[in-house]
Design a protein around this motif. Sequence first.
Motif, PDB file in Angstrom:
ATOM      1  N   ASN A   1     -14.900  39.577  49.549  1.00 44.36           N
ATOM      2  CA  ASN A   1     -14.160  40.627  48.853  1.00 44.36           C
ATOM      3  C   ASN A   1     -12.645  40.458  48.911  1.00 44.36           C
ATOM      4  O   ASN A   1     -11.902  41.248  48.308  1.00 44.36           O
ATOM      5  N   ALA A   2     -12.193  39.433  49.614  1.00 39.13           N
ATOM      6  CA  ALA A   2     -10.749  39.144  49.653  1.00 39.13           C
ATOM      7  C   ALA A   2     -10.378  38.072  48.639  1.00 39.13           C
ATOM      8  O   ALA A   2      -9.188  37.861  48.373  1.00 39.13           O
ATOM      9  N   LEU A   3     -11.362  37.416  48.075  1.00 41.56           N
ATOM     10  CA  LEU A   3     -11.103  36.248  47.227  1.00 41.56           C
ATOM     11  C   LEU A   3     -10.232  36.591  46.017  1.00 41.56           C
ATOM     12  O   LEU A   3      -9.204  35.940  45.774  1.00 41.56           O
ATOM     13  N   VAL A   4     -10.606  37.600  45.253  1.00 39.01           N
ATOM     14  CA  VAL A   4      -9.877  37.928  44.025  1.00 39.01           C
ATOM     15  C   VAL A   4      -8.452  38.400  44.323  1.00 39.01           C
ATOM     16  O   VAL A   4      -7.490  37.878  43.740  1.00 39.01           O
ATOM     17  N   PRO A   5      -8.241  39.390  45.215  1.00 40.97           N
ATOM     18  CA  PRO A   5      -6.856  39.815  45.471  1.00 40.97           C
ATOM     19  C   PRO A   5      -5.983  38.723  46.087  1.00 40.97           C
ATOM     20  O   PRO A   5      -4.783  38.637  45.789  1.00 40.97           O
ATOM     21  N   ALA A   6      -6.566  37.879  46.927  1.00 43.20           N
ATOM     22  CA  ALA A   6      -5.789  36.778  47.512  1.00 43.20           C
ATOM     23  C   ALA A   6      -5.397  35.781  46.434  1.00 43.20           C
ATOM     24  O   ALA A   6      -4.255  35.293  46.397  1.00 43.20           O
ATOM     25  N   PHE A   7      -6.319  35.485  45.533  1.00 44.05           N
ATOM     26  CA  PHE A   7      -6.028  34.552  44.442  1.00 44.05           C
ATOM     27  C   PHE A   7      -4.956  35.118  43.519  1.00 44.05           C
ATOM     28  O   PHE A   7      -4.105  34.378  43.009  1.00 44.05           O
TER      29      PHE A   7
ATOM     30  N   HIS B   1       2.776  34.525  42.683  1.00 42.51           N
ATOM     31  CA  HIS B   1       3.934  33.906  43.325  1.00 42.51           C
ATOM     32  C   HIS B   1       3.959  32.391  43.156  1.00 42.51           C
ATOM     33  O   HIS B   1       4.765  31.713  43.793  1.00 42.51           O
ATOM     34  N   GLN B   2       3.074  31.893  42.290  1.00 41.77           N
ATOM     35  CA  GLN B   2       3.058  30.471  41.924  1.00 41.77           C
ATOM     36  C   GLN B   2       3.032  29.564  43.154  1.00 41.77           C
ATOM     37  O   GLN B   2       3.842  28.648  43.312  1.00 41.77           O
ATOM     38  N   VAL B   3       2.078  29.849  44.007  1.00 38.10           N
ATOM     39  CA  VAL B   3       1.937  29.101  45.251  1.00 38.10           C
ATOM     40  C   VAL B   3       1.116  27.836  45.025  1.00 38.10           C
ATOM     41  O   VAL B   3       0.057  27.880  44.392  1.00 38.10           O
TER      42      VAL B   3
ATOM     43  N   ILE C   1      12.283  20.691  47.147  1.00 36.30           N
ATOM     44  CA  ILE C   1      13.553  20.466  46.454  1.00 36.30           C
ATOM     45  C   ILE C   1      13.438  20.864  44.986  1.00 36.30           C
ATOM     46  O   ILE C   1      14.383  21.370  44.377  1.00 36.30           O
ATOM     47  N   SER C   2      12.252  20.677  44.422  1.00 39.65           N
ATOM     48  CA  SER C   2      12.024  21.020  43.008  1.00 39.65           C
ATOM     49  C   SER C   2      11.853  22.523  42.794  1.00 39.65           C
ATOM     50  O   SER C   2      11.758  22.985  41.660  1.00 39.65           O
ATOM     51  N   GLY C   3      11.782  23.291  43.896  1.00 44.18           N
ATOM     52  CA  GLY C   3      11.616  24.733  43.798  1.00 44.18           C
ATOM     53  C   GLY C   3      10.182  25.203  43.908  1.00 44.18           C
ATOM     54  O   GLY C   3       9.916  26.408  43.820  1.00 44.18           O
ATOM     55  N   GLN C   4       9.257  24.289  44.130  1.00 44.92           N
ATOM     56  CA  GLN C   4       7.843  24.665  44.244  1.00 44.92           C
ATOM     57  C   GLN C   4       7.571  25.319  45.595  1.00 44.92           C
ATOM     58  O   GLN C   4       8.040  24.849  46.636  1.00 44.92           O
ATOM     59  N   HIS C   5       6.804  26.415  45.573  1.00 46.39           N
ATOM     60  CA  HIS C   5       6.412  27.105  46.798  1.00 46.39           C
ATOM     61  C   HIS C   5       5.135  26.460  47.333  1.00 46.39           C
ATOM     62  O   HIS C   5       4.083  26.540  46.693  1.00 46.39           O
TER      63      HIS C   5
ATOM     64  N   GLU D   1       1.925  33.558  55.398  1.00 40.60           N
ATOM     65  CA  GLU D   1       2.807  32.576  54.752  1.00 40.60           C
ATOM     66  C   GLU D   1       3.316  33.068  53.397  1.00 40.60           C
ATOM     67  O   GLU D   1       4.469  32.825  53.041  1.00 40.60           O
ATOM     68  N   ILE D   2       2.476  33.755  52.641  1.00 36.05           N
ATOM     69  CA  ILE D   2       2.942  34.335  51.372  1.00 36.05           C
ATOM     70  C   ILE D   2       4.040  35.353  51.650  1.00 36.05           C
ATOM     71  O   ILE D   2       5.006  35.475  50.876  1.00 36.05           O
ATOM     72  N   ALA D   3       3.941  36.069  52.772  1.00 33.41           N
ATOM     73  CA  ALA D   3       4.975  37.053  53.132  1.00 33.41           C
ATOM     74  C   ALA D   3       6.327  36.382  53.345  1.00 33.41           C
ATOM     75  O   ALA D   3       7.371  36.967  53.035  1.00 33.41           O
ATOM     76  N   HIS D   4       6.337  35.166  53.880  1.00 35.03           N
ATOM     77  CA  HIS D   4       7.595  34.430  54.014  1.00 35.03           C
ATOM     78  C   HIS D   4       8.228  34.215  52.638  1.00 35.03           C
ATOM     79  O   HIS D   4       9.427  34.455  52.437  1.00 35.03           O
ATOM     80  N   LEU D   5       7.410  33.755  51.704  1.00 37.82           N
ATOM     81  CA  LEU D   5       7.870  33.499  50.346  1.00 37.82           C
ATOM     82  C   LEU D   5       8.437  34.773  49.706  1.00 37.82           C
ATOM     83  O   LEU D   5       9.555  34.780  49.169  1.00 37.82           O
TER      84      LEU D   5
END
Length: 206
Positions: free
Chosen positions: A12-18, A24-26, A45-49, A69-73
């Motif tokens: 049940n975490a799969l959809v909200p986590a995705f 955030h384009q992770v 360097i290219s700006g990719q998270h 880790e998403i919270a850091h971003l």
Amino acid sequence: MEKVLAPYLPENALVPAFELIKTHQVHLKIVNERATRHGDYRKSISGQHQITVNASLNKYRFLMTLIHEIAHLVAIEECGTNIRPHGIEWKMTFQRLMVPFIRPEIYPVQLLPLLAKHFRNPSASSDTDAALSIALKQYDENRTEVFFIYEVPLGSHFKIANGKIFKRGPLRVKRFECLEVSSGRMYTFKPNAEVELLSAYVQNKR
């Protein structure tokens, strides 16, 4: 990506986590276990998270690590790059992102009060919260050779990751006092420290 994530997250975490990953384009990489960390975030360097998470984590710890880790971003995007890595901005962001996942449809009921307590003031690593760390560890697979200090019988010998051997002593307040065999020095360990029990060592010394 959802199919790739499915084995690593509670159903049940799969959809909200995705959705967080897409929003955030992770670029998520699931990697082989690293002893020093469960996951990390970096901006290329290219700006990719880019976020990496250990593949060996159980589903409940994997979810916590991913959101950590998403919270850091998100904290950096919202508050700038001058914030402390695990400062108040990160803590508040981690709380906000994680709270929707702290419910019985996702986490076992016995973990919920521990998670609620932890997220009043989340720390840089859940491993520093001994009660939560021990509870989460119960859902790990292949725990056969790893013990927590509190599971080691009083007077028994154990080995830590750097190869040093100790004899477990008594609990002193919240830590276990242990004797390093080679030096005779005393050290203290948190209850959730992971060690290798050396029953054979005791037998060989008799």
